[in-house]
Design an enzyme around this catalytic site. Structure first.
Site, PDB file in Angstrom:
ATOM      1  N   HIS A 281      41.576 -21.035 -44.382  1.00 30.75           N
ATOM      2  CA  HIS A 281      41.754 -19.565 -45.252  1.00 30.75           C
ATOM      3  C   HIS A 281      41.971 -20.008 -46.584  1.00 30.75           C
ATOM      4  CE1 HIS A 281      42.061 -16.135 -42.577  1.00 30.75           C
ATOM      5  NE2 HIS A 281      42.776 -16.989 -41.826  1.00 30.75           N
ATOM      6  N   ASP A 334      47.769 -20.080 -40.444  1.00 34.75           N
ATOM      7  CA  ASP A 334      47.465 -19.076 -39.198  1.00 34.75           C
ATOM      8  C   ASP A 334      45.841 -19.234 -39.041  1.00 34.75           C
ATOM      9  OD1 ASP A 334      47.005 -17.730 -41.812  1.00 34.75           O
ATOM     10  OD2 ASP A 334      46.607 -16.110 -40.504  1.00 34.75           O
ATOM     11  N   GLU A 335      45.392 -19.135 -37.992  1.00 31.31           N
ATOM     12  CA  GLU A 335      44.105 -18.695 -37.632  1.00 31.31           C
ATOM     13  C   GLU A 335      43.102 -19.982 -38.122  1.00 31.31           C
ATOM     14  OE1 GLU A 335      43.983 -14.155 -37.616  1.00 31.31           O
ATOM     15  OE2 GLU A 335      43.194 -14.886 -39.573  1.00 31.31           O
ATOM     16  N   VAL A 336      43.661 -21.130 -37.611  1.00 24.82           N
ATOM     17  CA  VAL A 336      42.567 -22.271 -38.138  1.00 24.82           C
ATOM     18  C   VAL A 336      41.582 -22.510 -36.873  1.00 24.82           C
ATOM     19  CG1 VAL A 336      42.751 -24.912 -38.220  1.00 24.82           C
ATOM     20  CG2 VAL A 336      44.797 -23.386 -39.241  1.00 24.82           C
ATOM     21  N   ASP A 337      40.529 -22.325 -37.243  1.00 23.80           N
ATOM     22  CA  ASP A 337      39.343 -22.513 -36.393  1.00 23.80           C
ATOM     23  C   ASP A 337      39.158 -24.112 -35.844  1.00 23.80           C
ATOM     24  OD1 ASP A 337      36.951 -22.566 -34.717  1.00 23.80           O
ATOM     25  OD2 ASP A 337      35.813 -21.598 -36.411  1.00 23.80           O
TER      26      ASP A 337
END
Length: 542
Positions: A281, A334-337
């Site tokens: 992000h 957050d939301e680490v691919d």
């Protein structure tokens, strides 16, 4: 104090939602539909208050006098100037004053011409932190004598805001004597803004800060960069903004801009907590590709296996810590691919060589390195987004860190039991039509679901001690300066009362009546807060 402007207060210099113009005729009948303002109409609702039946006018030359001449600071002098001008010549009051004929003016039995201010713990350099005492009291007797008492300068700022609510549209206090005592329930009452998806000009961020002060929110969580853009300038790493902003330098914030926002907010009792999201992000790859995953699918994700990442982060954040003096630093997480890790031969090999079995384990390694190499010396409390999967794990973070619970509120006990304090935001996403699972037909009723949230639900008494507070989040995928007020301000005000007022303040019908008054007050200040029910406000015709 001489009045030098009228409708400048709380309106940005360039962005003006309303252009007030004198109407062609007097609005005698209009005032019949505006209820009298009382201590009961202060938003958020004060902790305790009593009122009488005497009407007092507010002098056009209202002054504030500090009873301790040894205290001198910009917080007080700025607040005294703003609110003296605002109550007398802006915020709705001064503009309706000129519309009233003698017969239409309130039948005042006295006047409030000055107010004495006492501060028990004043300072030439007042400290603003999560431990700051924001309590205050206001006493106005039947003869117009006005006294404000507060523990700190920031309690005084809240008191002056409440006094401006008492002033109302008719520039008078309709029910003296007034006596109120007030303090917030939670020390963290935040609004998150996102300047990465849509750039927000400096003057508009100042406008947002003023809207926050109007509802006594006190933490501006600034999600300053994301995958879409990196507008945050750095003297050490100028390439971050030069290559990462939508348009440099027009859509970027200089170091002086950043410092200016911090000072502007501080003078209004608002802390600025910056966020640079890591390891994903971040649009890090646009300006610093060498610290991102170079041979995988995600060029904007920091490479946890590269030791230079931690050296870079420590240097960058050390510079930012000087610009943003708040005790809190937010680093997302957050939301680490994890496909970014799997698609990189270099990262995959490193993981195999170091017995790190999957993406979750690599994220744990990353946060352990942040704890060991990045945070020491910054003198900051670390905050991260904490999802239902628990990543980042509290045990990988420095002691004292807090998690912003942004998915289900039911995650709060787990986060607390694993060793972190919590800030709640999940039910208060301002871009959602069904926040917290609340279902409603009308868009203007969404605030009700946010207002009905109780931060302590599902927590034991001991767990409640670990709740710092909460924040409303205005993600900007579909929001810019043109529609921010209409989408964010009313609902954020509802969250503000939930975080300020007593747990017993839960009546939706009662809250709606008071919130309608507050919305009108905001509209009269040039803030385009969303209406929630049919009514009349002078801003409709001014």
């Amino acid at each position: 104090m001489q009045i030098i402007r009228s409708l400048q207060f709380l309106q940005p210099q360039k962005f003006i939602p309303y252009q007030f113009k004198p109407p062609a005729m007097k609005l005698a009948l209009a005032f019949l539909s505006i209820p009298c303002i009382s201590a009961y109409d202060i938003w958020p609702l004060p902790a305790s208050y009593t009122t009488g039946t005497t009407t007092l006018s507010l002098s056009p030359s209202l002054t504030f006098t500090l009873d301790d001449a040894t205290i001198s600071n910009d917080v007080l002098t700025g607040a005294f100037t703003r609110y003296a001008e605002a109550i007398s010549g802006g915020m709705g009051c001064g503009d309706t004053r000129s519309l009233l004929s003698q017969d239409e003016s309130p039948n005042a039995e006295g006047e409030v011409s000055s107010c004495t201010v006492s501060i028990s713990n004043g300072s030439d350099s007042p400290s603003l932190s999560y431990t700051t005492d924001e309590s205050y009291s206001i006493d106005i007797d039947e003869d117009g004598k006005c006294q404000i008492n507060a523990a700190t300068e920031f309690g005084v700022v809240h008191a002056l805001e409440s006094l401006s609510h008492l002033a109302g549209e008719t520039c008078s206090i309709s029910n003296a004597p007034v006596s109120l005592s007030d303090s917030p329930r939670f020390s963290y009452r935040g609004l998150m803004i996102d300047s990465a998806r849509h750039f927000l000009p400096i003057h508009f961020i100042e406008h947002i800060i003023d809207t926050m002060a109007a509802s006594k929110l006190n933490v501006l969580h600034w999600h300053i960069s994301d995958t879409e853009s990196f507008p945050s300038s750095s003297d050490l790493f100028p390439e971050l903004a030069e290559k990462g902003a939508y348009s440099y330098p027009d859509a970027s914030y200089s170091v002086q801009d950043l410092k200016g926002i911090v000072k502007y907010a501080y003078n209004r009792g608002i802390r600025v907590m910056p966020e640079w999201d890591v390891p994903g992000h971040g649009s890090w790859g646009k300006g610093k590709p060498e610290v991102t995953i170079l041979d995988g699918a995600c060029s904007n994700t920091l490479d946890p296996t590269n030791p230079d990442v931690y050296t870079f982060l420590h240097s960058f954040l050390t510079e930012m810590a000087d610009i943003f003096p708040d005790a809190n630093l937010f680093l997302g997480g957050d939301e680490v691919d994890t496909n970014c890790f799997d698609s990189s031969p270099t990262v995959s090999k490193w993981m195999s060589d170091n017995d790190i079995e999957d993406g979750a384990a690599l994220q744990s390694y990353f946060w352990q390195q942040v704890t060991a190499q990045v945070m020491p010396g910054l003198n900051k409390t670390l905050g991260v987004w904490m999802a239902d999967d628990g990543i980042p794990f509290p045990e990988d973070l420095p002691a004292g860190s807090f998690g912003n619970v942004w998915q289900s509120q039911s995650m709060m006990p787990t986060v607390i039991d694993r060793g972190a304090d919590v800030v709640l935001s999940g039910p208060w996403y301002l871009d959602q039509q069904q926040p917290g699972g609340y279902s409603t037909y009308a868009l203007q009723a969404i605030w009700q679901g946010m207002y009905a949230v109780e931060p302590y639900d599902g927590l034991s008494e001991s767990q409640q001690d670990n709740v710092l507070g909460g924040e409303a989040c205005m993600w900007a995928e579909g929001v810019n300066a043109m529609d921010f007020d209409a989408i964010a301000v009313t609902k954020a005000a509802a969250v503000a009362e939930r975080l300020w007022s007593d747990v017993s303040v839960v009546d939706l019908d009662d809250a709606q009546k008071r919130l309608m008054e507050h919305i009108c007050r905001l509209n009269m200040r040039g803030i385009a807060a969303e209406a929630i029910a049919q009514n009349f406000c002078l801003s409709d015709v001014l």
